[in-house]
Design a protein around this motif. Structure first.
Motif, PDB file in Angstrom:
ATOM      1  N   MET A   1       0.791  -1.099  -0.070  1.00 55.10           N
ATOM      2  CA  MET A   1      -0.080  -0.017  -0.137  1.00 55.10           C
ATOM      3  C   MET A   1       0.914   1.401  -0.057  1.00 55.10           C
ATOM      4  O   MET A   1       0.416   2.405  -0.440  1.00 55.10           O
ATOM      5  N   MET A   2       2.251   1.148   0.561  1.00 56.09           N
ATOM      6  CA  MET A   2       3.030   2.327   0.524  1.00 56.09           C
ATOM      7  C   MET A   2       3.395   2.711  -0.990  1.00 56.09           C
ATOM      8  O   MET A   2       3.325   3.851  -1.166  1.00 56.09           O
ATOM      9  N   LEU A   3       3.445   1.816  -2.116  1.00 60.09           N
ATOM     10  CA  LEU A   3       3.679   2.155  -3.242  1.00 60.09           C
ATOM     11  C   LEU A   3       2.589   2.736  -3.844  1.00 60.09           C
ATOM     12  O   LEU A   3       2.636   3.859  -4.573  1.00 60.09           O
ATOM     13  N   PHE A   4       1.422   2.453  -3.391  1.00 58.66           N
ATOM     14  CA  PHE A   4       0.122   3.188  -4.030  1.00 58.66           C
ATOM     15  C   PHE A   4       0.024   4.530  -3.598  1.00 58.66           C
ATOM     16  O   PHE A   4      -0.155   5.553  -4.158  1.00 58.66           O
ATOM     17  N   ASP A   5       0.334   4.745  -2.013  1.00 57.75           N
ATOM     18  CA  ASP A   5       0.053   5.948  -1.600  1.00 57.75           C
ATOM     19  C   ASP A   5       1.301   7.057  -2.215  1.00 57.75           C
ATOM     20  O   ASP A   5       1.040   8.060  -2.168  1.00 57.75           O
ATOM     21  N   ASN A   6       2.507   6.429  -2.536  1.00 57.57           N
ATOM     22  CA  ASN A   6       3.511   7.113  -3.013  1.00 57.57           C
ATOM     23  C   ASN A   6       3.229   7.601  -4.681  1.00 57.57           C
ATOM     24  O   ASN A   6       4.270   8.003  -5.326  1.00 57.57           O
ATOM     25  N   GLY A   7       2.223   7.187  -5.102  1.00 59.55           N
ATOM     26  CA  GLY A   7       1.682   7.596  -6.691  1.00 59.55           C
ATOM     27  C   GLY A   7       2.226   6.408  -7.670  1.00 59.55           C
ATOM     28  O   GLY A   7       2.497   6.792  -8.671  1.00 59.55           O
ATOM     29  N   HIS A   8       2.923   5.394  -7.254  1.00 63.77           N
ATOM     30  CA  HIS A   8       3.541   4.398  -8.105  1.00 63.77           C
ATOM     31  C   HIS A   8       2.781   3.916  -9.163  1.00 63.77           C
ATOM     32  O   HIS A   8       2.938   3.527 -10.092  1.00 63.77           O
ATOM     33  N   TYR A   9       1.576   3.836  -8.866  1.00 61.40           N
ATOM     34  CA  TYR A   9       0.468   3.137  -9.862  1.00 61.40           C
ATOM     35  C   TYR A   9      -0.441   4.329 -10.545  1.00 61.40           C
ATOM     36  O   TYR A   9      -1.433   3.887 -11.157  1.00 61.40           O
ATOM     37  N   VAL A  23      -4.380  -5.331 -15.935  1.00 62.82           N
ATOM     38  CA  VAL A  23      -4.907  -6.117 -15.000  1.00 62.82           C
ATOM     39  C   VAL A  23      -4.071  -5.930 -13.602  1.00 62.82           C
ATOM     40  O   VAL A  23      -3.090  -6.455 -13.368  1.00 62.82           O
ATOM     41  N   PRO A  24      -4.578  -4.766 -12.867  1.00 64.23           N
ATOM     42  CA  PRO A  24      -3.883  -4.627 -11.622  1.00 64.23           C
ATOM     43  C   PRO A  24      -4.373  -5.804 -10.468  1.00 64.23           C
ATOM     44  O   PRO A  24      -5.243  -6.523 -10.665  1.00 64.23           O
ATOM     45  N   SER A  25      -3.440  -5.749  -9.540  1.00 63.97           N
ATOM     46  CA  SER A  25      -3.666  -6.555  -8.647  1.00 63.97           C
ATOM     47  C   SER A  25      -4.957  -6.143  -7.556  1.00 63.97           C
ATOM     48  O   SER A  25      -5.570  -5.100  -7.839  1.00 63.97           O
ATOM     49  N   PRO A  26      -5.739  -7.216  -7.173  1.00 62.53           N
ATOM     50  CA  PRO A  26      -6.770  -6.890  -6.396  1.00 62.53           C
ATOM     51  C   PRO A  26      -6.702  -5.862  -5.527  1.00 62.53           C
ATOM     52  O   PRO A  26      -7.585  -5.085  -5.162  1.00 62.53           O
ATOM     53  N   VAL A  27      -5.534  -5.763  -4.710  1.00 61.48           N
ATOM     54  CA  VAL A  27      -5.350  -4.568  -3.675  1.00 61.48           C
ATOM     55  C   VAL A  27      -5.339  -3.420  -4.363  1.00 61.48           C
ATOM     56  O   VAL A  27      -5.888  -2.465  -3.862  1.00 61.48           O
ATOM     57  N   VAL A  28      -4.449  -3.171  -5.407  1.00 64.55           N
ATOM     58  CA  VAL A  28      -4.329  -1.784  -6.326  1.00 64.55           C
ATOM     59  C   VAL A  28      -5.546  -1.571  -6.698  1.00 64.55           C
ATOM     60  O   VAL A  28      -6.034  -0.305  -6.748  1.00 64.55           O
ATOM     61  N   SER A  29      -6.493  -2.586  -7.209  1.00 64.63           N
ATOM     62  CA  SER A  29      -7.835  -2.176  -7.517  1.00 64.63           C
ATOM     63  C   SER A  29      -8.838  -1.470  -6.707  1.00 64.63           C
ATOM     64  O   SER A  29      -9.573  -0.479  -6.855  1.00 64.63           O
ATOM     65  N   MET A  30      -8.751  -2.103  -5.417  1.00 66.88           N
ATOM     66  CA  MET A  30      -9.555  -1.593  -4.425  1.00 66.88           C
ATOM     67  C   MET A  30      -9.050  -0.398  -3.784  1.00 66.88           C
ATOM     68  O   MET A  30     -10.151   0.513  -3.453  1.00 66.88           O
ATOM     69  N   LEU A  31      -7.860  -0.153  -3.723  1.00 63.93           N
ATOM     70  CA  LEU A  31      -7.133   1.177  -3.336  1.00 63.93           C
ATOM     71  C   LEU A  31      -7.535   2.224  -4.186  1.00 63.93           C
ATOM     72  O   LEU A  31      -8.152   3.408  -3.840  1.00 63.93           O
ATOM     73  N   GLN A  32      -7.604   2.033  -5.566  1.00 63.93           N
ATOM     74  CA  GLN A  32      -7.945   2.835  -6.434  1.00 63.93           C
ATOM     75  C   GLN A  32      -9.553   3.353  -6.548  1.00 63.93           C
ATOM     76  O   GLN A  32      -9.970   4.518  -6.655  1.00 63.93           O
ATOM     77  N   LYS A  33     -10.428   2.362  -6.264  1.00 62.69           N
ATOM     78  CA  LYS A  33     -11.833   2.585  -6.110  1.00 62.69           C
ATOM     79  C   LYS A  33     -12.044   3.287  -4.850  1.00 62.69           C
ATOM     80  O   LYS A  33     -13.002   4.189  -4.889  1.00 62.69           O
ATOM     81  N   ALA A  34     -11.332   3.184  -3.695  1.00 59.56           N
ATOM     82  CA  ALA A  34     -11.621   3.954  -2.686  1.00 59.56           C
ATOM     83  C   ALA A  34     -10.814   5.475  -3.006  1.00 59.56           C
ATOM     84  O   ALA A  34     -11.647   6.446  -2.400  1.00 59.56           O
TER      85      ALA A  34
END
Length: 443
Positions: A1-9, A23-34
């Protein structure tokens, strides 16, 4: 989740059109929807926490089984002063660790030896083997994560994201396309590979005693092999559904045109090989009072092996009535929703043929004096159409010579009982290849 918070995706979600094939990982997909407000942050965290108890390795175990190998063999021998006979039958069955993967091999071999008079022997050998190969062609290169689930709580197999974004695939549910999801476990039974290999070899060897120590041997060998392969992708397999959907065209009125017709997709292949081999040889073996021993051999061998094969693909196969439908390989077509721009229908087919011819002239000899001093030499010249396209490079001559001294048989070492085998060997080998000769001359 740290990579997502830092804008990696962030770059993955900037272009909605390209996102369809990401096809993002399920975790990345949920974080983006949030992040976009599609779901609440609490709902995303609850979903992610639920993934922590998953272990994809346990689900993967259901794709495997205990392997095994069974071997059965029966041999019958019979003989008399004038002939010997043997017949053997074998059956090998192999079960691989992967589900639906196995092979069976059945072999039959017969050997016959006939003695005619005191000089002539005829040996006839025949062997036949057939091998049947079976395996699944289900999609297996999908991406999994440590928390990926392949089965639900009721042990029912479920889909996994593959090739296309799962949210995009979900949006196509009400379209007139075929289901575009992948269920790996169910897909195992929707695509199968079957193969058969039949091999036969027959050899006839005639040995005639010309005089004491001198024998003439003639051999003829026939070898054939036929192999057939069939890969069948049922209409409900992901492989077929994916190709059909890619080229499906839907106009404004909702009319559907299938550029790749509905039905199974079938790949077939066939290969055949026929080989002939002839050998003529003279053997001379003479021993004079255990003092002088001479062994000479001279012969020639010719072989010819020809093979041919072809493969092709059928689209729109009806497995019940065995009808197929034609497709257009020449023109390109737009893919659905311009996912892959314009593309050609994949073509699978080939024709092949080859001829291999080989000729060999050879001779070798060995002389031994009292088993102590040994001289050896050999010469041969091999020619084959595969050595090179230039005629002069299709013949490869070579010779070798050597000497040996068996020290352990000398009287001055007979008291050294711990040294029971001591030999000095001096081999010399020369290989002459025409292309190499020209290189040496230029140097």
């Amino acid at each position: 989740m740290m990579l997502f918070d830092n804008g990696h995706y962030n770059n993955l979600f900037t272009n909605p059109l390209s996102l369809r094939k990401i096809v993002p990982s399920p975790v990345v997909s949920m974080l983006q929807k949030a992040k976009t407000g599609e779901i609440s942050h609490e709902a995303a965290m609850l979903y992610i926490d639920g993934l922590r108890g998953n272990d994809v390795r346990k689900d993967k175990e259901r794709f495997y089984r205990w392997g095994g190998l069974q071997q059965h063999y029966l041999r019958i021998n019979n003989g008399s002063p004038r002939s010997d006979h043997s017949l053997s039958v074998g059956w090998d069955r192999s079960l691989a660790n992967e589900l639906m993967k196995s092979d069976d091999r059945i072999s039959l071999r017969q050997n016959n030896l006939f003695r005619i008079g005191g000089r002539l022997q005829i040996q006839a050998d025949l062997s036949y083997a057939t091998k049947m190969l079976r395996s699944s062609l289900g999609i297996s290169n999908y991406v999994t994560y440590p928390y990926t689930r392949l089965f639900d709580d009721n042990s029912n197999s479920i889909m996994v994201p593959y090739l296309l974004n799962p949210d995009y695939v979900k949006s196509l549910t009400k379209s007139k396309l075929m289901d575009w999801t992948l269920n790996p476990f169910d897909d195992l039974g929707q695509s199968q590979s079957r193969g058969n290999i039949d091999h036969m070899a027959a050899n006839l060897t005639t040995t005639y005693k010309l005089m004491e120590g001198l024998n003439m041997k003639l051999l003829y060998g026939l070898e054939t092999q036929k192999s057939k392969g069939r890969a069948l992708y049922e209409e409900n397999s992901f492989f077929s559904r994916d190709l059909i959907n890619r080229f499906t065209q839907v106009d404004k009125d909702g009319n559907v045109k299938y550029i790749v017709p509905k039905g199974a997709i079938e790949d077939r292949s066939y290969n055949e090989m026929v080989g002939h081999r002839v050998r003529a040889q003279l053997d001379y073996d003479k021993n004079w009072n255990d003092t002088h021993k001479l062994n000479l051999l001279i012969g020639s061998e010719w072989s010819d092996r020809q093979s041919q094969g072809n493969s092709y693909r059928n689209y729109g196969l009806d497995t019940d009535v065995l009808t197929v439908k034609k497709v257009d390989y020449v023109n390109s077509y737009p893919t659905y929703d311009n996912l892959y721009n314009n593309a050609y229908i994949p073509y699978s087919g080939s024709n092949s043929a080859s001829v291999q011819r080989f000729i060999s002239l050879y001779a070798n000899g060995a002389y031994a004096y009292k088993g102590k001093y040994i001289l050896t030499g050999s010469m041969r010249k091999d020619g084959a159409n595969k050595f090179g396209v230039v005629t002069n490079e299709r013949w490869n001559p070579l010779w070798s010579a050597g000497a040996a001294w068996n020290l352990s048989k000398e009287t001055f070492l007979k008291n050294y009982t711990w040294l029971n085998n001591l030999r000095i060997r001096v081999p010399t080998v020369l290989v002459v290849i025409s292309a190499l000769e020209r290189l040496v001359i230029r140097l």
